[in-house]
Design an enzyme around this catalytic site. Sequence first.
Site, PDB file in Angstrom:
ATOM      1  N   TYR A 170      -3.072   9.789  -0.351  1.00 49.70           N
ATOM      2  CA  TYR A 170      -3.256   9.876  -1.804  1.00 49.70           C
ATOM      3  C   TYR A 170      -4.061  11.128  -2.143  1.00 49.70           C
ATOM      4  O   TYR A 170      -5.048  11.438  -1.489  1.00 49.70           O
ATOM      5  CB  TYR A 170      -3.948   8.623  -2.324  1.00 49.70           C
ATOM      6  CG  TYR A 170      -3.074   7.395  -2.184  1.00 49.70           C
ATOM      7  CD1 TYR A 170      -1.915   7.265  -2.938  1.00 49.70           C
ATOM      8  CD2 TYR A 170      -3.387   6.395  -1.270  1.00 49.70           C
ATOM      9  CE1 TYR A 170      -1.087   6.164  -2.804  1.00 49.70           C
ATOM     10  CE2 TYR A 170      -2.568   5.281  -1.129  1.00 49.70           C
ATOM     11  CZ  TYR A 170      -1.425   5.171  -1.901  1.00 49.70           C
ATOM     12  OH  TYR A 170      -0.609   4.088  -1.757  1.00 49.70           O
ATOM     13  N   HIS A 191      -4.164   7.688  -7.633  1.00 48.87           N
ATOM     14  CA  HIS A 191      -5.255   7.003  -6.927  1.00 48.87           C
ATOM     15  C   HIS A 191      -6.616   7.487  -7.430  1.00 48.87           C
ATOM     16  O   HIS A 191      -7.533   7.749  -6.634  1.00 48.87           O
ATOM     17  CB  HIS A 191      -5.128   7.212  -5.409  1.00 48.87           C
ATOM     18  CG  HIS A 191      -5.032   5.914  -4.649  1.00 48.87           C
ATOM     19  ND1 HIS A 191      -6.073   5.383  -3.944  1.00 48.87           N
ATOM     20  CD2 HIS A 191      -4.004   5.058  -4.503  1.00 48.87           C
ATOM     21  CE1 HIS A 191      -5.694   4.247  -3.380  1.00 48.87           C
ATOM     22  NE2 HIS A 191      -4.451   4.019  -3.705  1.00 48.87           N
TER      23      HIS A 191
HETATM   24 MG    MG Z   1      -2.039   2.499  -6.324  1.00 51.30          MG
END
Ligand code: MG
Length: 443
Positions: free
Chosen positions: A194, A248
Amino acid sequence: MNRIQRRHFGKALLAAPVIPVAAEQQARQRASGLPPLTINDAKVITTSGGGRYRWVFLKLITSEPGLYGIGSANNNYQTEAVITALEKHLIPWLIGKDPSRIEDLWNSANYRTYWRYGPVNNNVLSAMDMALWDIKGKRAGMPVYELLGGKVRDAVPCYDHRGGRDKEEAVAGVQKSMAEGWRYIRVQYGEGGYGGGGFYPAGKGERPEGGYSGLAFDEDMYVSTIPAVFEYVRSKVGFEPKLCHDVHSHLSGINAVELARRLNPVQLFFLEDVLAPEQIDWYRNIRKVCATPQAVGEVFSHPYETLPLVTERLIDFTRCRVAAIGGVTAAKKLANLCEPFGVKTAFQEGGENDPVNQIAAYHVDISSPAFGIQEENHFPPVVHEMIPGCGQIRRGYLYGSDKPGLGLDIDEKLAAKYPLRTDVPRGGAYRTDRALDGSVVRP
Ligand code: MG
């Protein structure tokens, strides 16, 4: 009306209620025919699922022979705390109580800890709540979704996960998902998980002397990279697949607004957690500049975190994890809250999540008009053997077993063959991303 007419009318009046009264009596008999039920015993079942999972299940055993329920208390990062909270605090409090009073037990268990809506408390509540719904469904001889109002769709659409280290790989991933029947596909990019697309490689970039040397996140790099990736993917696959992207929480205020604005032309199905929970007021600014749909709330645990975002229509999807907010009861209430405001659900899964949490989400998904999408999660064959009735995903749709209750079970002997592993890096901590100067980036 003459005397005879009056007599017939009177008879008709007397005769009319006979059927409802009889039906009511039958219903009362059926209800009273059920003997009182109590929770006699409970156990915590833990397993690695034959892999690196850190699953915690609660099994509630009732006074009716063979009648029990199971629930998920999934928490990959505070696993031991959840086990202790279940064994030392919830179970002793729960033994002897009536499992049919789900709403009362949910509330009294929530206030039992005085401080409430924390993640560990919610995991404990969720496990209890799912197990109680499992028991109620089994006793009724119906799947839980029937008790929630019945199916409003034939199966539950899910989104697939794809990623690419470069643009061509991202395109190839989307095309592969489409060929497998997926209509909804999340696309991540670059190295580093992320935040990928926004990382300086380890050791690269201008850094403080003797400081942090790992992958380093840079917001501006990310905001420049990601829209170009999606423009390229759209140029190759067109606009039929519904694409998502998960930030994120890696961005701060105005950068989140700018990323959402730049992504407007590629028409995402949703942009996920573009802001951290600490910065949700910025969603008002995003709404002013673009129509990129917002999916929010993966790390929310308190219902009031979601409330203003829904009632002010600042987001499009709520992303909570069912096992993190209090189980079926909390998820159904969240869906009901969303419905009149036109916000939809997109319950979170994640690679570490378990089949009991997934199927709890399924029962809400399939019975709620506020459903938007479900995150997919799939399991290796040993898990399907360990948890018979485990949900099945075929060509982008999640199917439950349609058996009474939640519709799945746990083979405890097989689960015990795969105990929780103790060799967990850093005690199971979630990865900490950092910037070039060594400061922490929110996950
Ligand atoms: Mg997520």
